[in-house]
Design an enzyme around this catalytic site. Structure first.
Site, mmCIF file in Angstrom:
data_model
loop_
_atom_site.group_PDB
_atom_site.id
_atom_site.type_symbol
_atom_site.label_atom_id
_atom_site.label_comp_id
_atom_site.label_asym_id
_atom_site.label_seq_id
_atom_site.Cartn_x
_atom_site.Cartn_y
_atom_site.Cartn_z
ATOM 1 N N ASP A 92 0.769 -1.331 0.033
ATOM 2 C CA ASP A 92 -0.247 -0.539 0.093
ATOM 3 C C ASP A 92 0.654 1.013 -0.461
ATOM 4 O OD1 ASP A 92 -3.073 0.570 0.542
ATOM 5 O OD2 ASP A 92 -1.969 1.734 2.046
ATOM 6 N N LYS A 120 -1.252 -1.160 -4.514
ATOM 7 C CA LYS A 120 -1.978 -1.216 -5.053
ATOM 8 C C LYS A 120 -0.640 0.095 -5.003
ATOM 9 C CE LYS A 120 -5.731 -0.470 -1.066
ATOM 10 N NZ LYS A 120 -5.829 -0.512 -0.501
HETATM 11 P P1 XMP Z 1 1.844 -0.193 3.730
HETATM 12 O O1 XMP Z 1 3.276 -0.166 4.231
HETATM 13 O O2 XMP Z 1 1.808 -0.910 2.083
HETATM 14 O O3 XMP Z 1 0.752 -1.620 4.678
HETATM 15 O O4 XMP Z 1 0.996 0.393 3.643
HETATM 16 C C1 XMP Z 1 0.671 -2.871 4.114
HETATM 17 C C2 XMP Z 1 -0.299 -2.608 4.908
HETATM 18 O O5 XMP Z 1 -1.750 -2.372 5.828
HETATM 19 C C3 XMP Z 1 -2.884 -2.671 5.401
HETATM 20 N N1 XMP Z 1 -3.609 -2.595 4.669
HETATM 21 C C4 XMP Z 1 -4.578 -3.478 4.348
HETATM 22 N N2 XMP Z 1 -5.504 -4.334 4.476
HETATM 23 N N3 XMP Z 1 -6.966 -4.396 2.860
HETATM 24 C C5 XMP Z 1 -7.081 -4.425 4.212
HETATM 25 O O6 XMP Z 1 -6.959 -5.341 4.055
HETATM 26 C C6 XMP Z 1 -6.863 -3.323 2.297
HETATM 27 O O7 XMP Z 1 -7.313 -2.719 0.982
HETATM 28 C C7 XMP Z 1 -5.339 -2.934 2.477
HETATM 29 N N4 XMP Z 1 -4.411 -1.865 2.683
HETATM 30 C C8 XMP Z 1 -3.043 -1.895 3.370
HETATM 31 C C9 XMP Z 1 -2.346 -4.462 5.320
HETATM 32 O O8 XMP Z 1 -1.797 -4.811 5.944
HETATM 33 C C10 XMP Z 1 -0.684 -4.411 4.920
HETATM 34 O O9 XMP Z 1 0.038 -5.753 4.770
#
Ligand code: XMP
Ligand code: MG
Length: 170
Positions: A92, A120
């Protein structure tokens, strides 16, 4: 009492983004690609899912990371001189993985790569891209296939967009 069965959960999904069959097919392709590229090499597959060998949590709310990461449980084995692949559910902001790759590089693995089922890119806050990526998705909060919202929806067999009413109500 609220019924948290799969049937009930389906009602909270605004849109199925990736079907069970699409996930199965892509995971197979990635598995074959990784097996080819690491043929003859011993690989340490590091999962940092909450249930696994290394558990990491970041301070923040249920939908976004603060970038401050806490290691709840470190790996049992040494990765020095080993080929390491970090298996991640979703990239993310990238803050979690950028922290983790920096930390693990200091342990001097032979190589270090990241495999993320979902990416993403629109949300990225630092320069990091997964070496292997299952699917690139839009900037929507998704659940299912292991991804949860407050511990729920993890067991859905597909990846779906969580209806915003679920978290806006709270
Ligand atoms: P970063 O550090 O890349 O973190 O922002 C990634 C972590 O954030 C959570 N995450 C999500 N979990 N749906 C979820 O269930 C989503 O759309 C989502 N986006 C981020 C997840 O724990 C991931 O490892
Ligand atoms: Mg995660």
């Amino acid at each position: 009492m609220k019924n948290w069965g799969t049937e009930f959960m389906n009602k909270d999904i605004a849109e199925v983004l990736i079907t069970e069959e699409q996930i199965r097919q892509r995971v197979k392709e990635l598995g074959e690609q990784i097996s080819r590229e690491y043929a003859g090499k011993e690989v340490v597959l590091l999962c940092h899912l909450k249930m696994d060998f290394m558990s990491i949590s970041s301070y923040g709310d249920a939908q976004k990371t603060s970038g401050i990461v806490r290691i709840n449980k470190d790996m049992d084995s040494s990765i020095t001189g080993k080929h390491v692949i970090i298996a991640e559910d979703i990239m993310d902001s990238g803050l979690t993985l950028s922290y983790l790759t920096r930390l693990l590089s200091e342990r001097q693995p032979a190589s270090l790569r990241v495999c993320a089922l979902l990416d993403k890119p629109e949300r990225r806050e630092c320069e990091i891209t997964p070496d292997y990526c299952g699917f690139t998705i839009p900037n929507k909060f998704v659940v299912g296939y292991g991804l949860d919202y407050k511990g729920y929806y993890r067991n859905l067999p597909y990846v779906g967009v969580l209806d915003p009413k679920v978290y806006e109500q709270q």
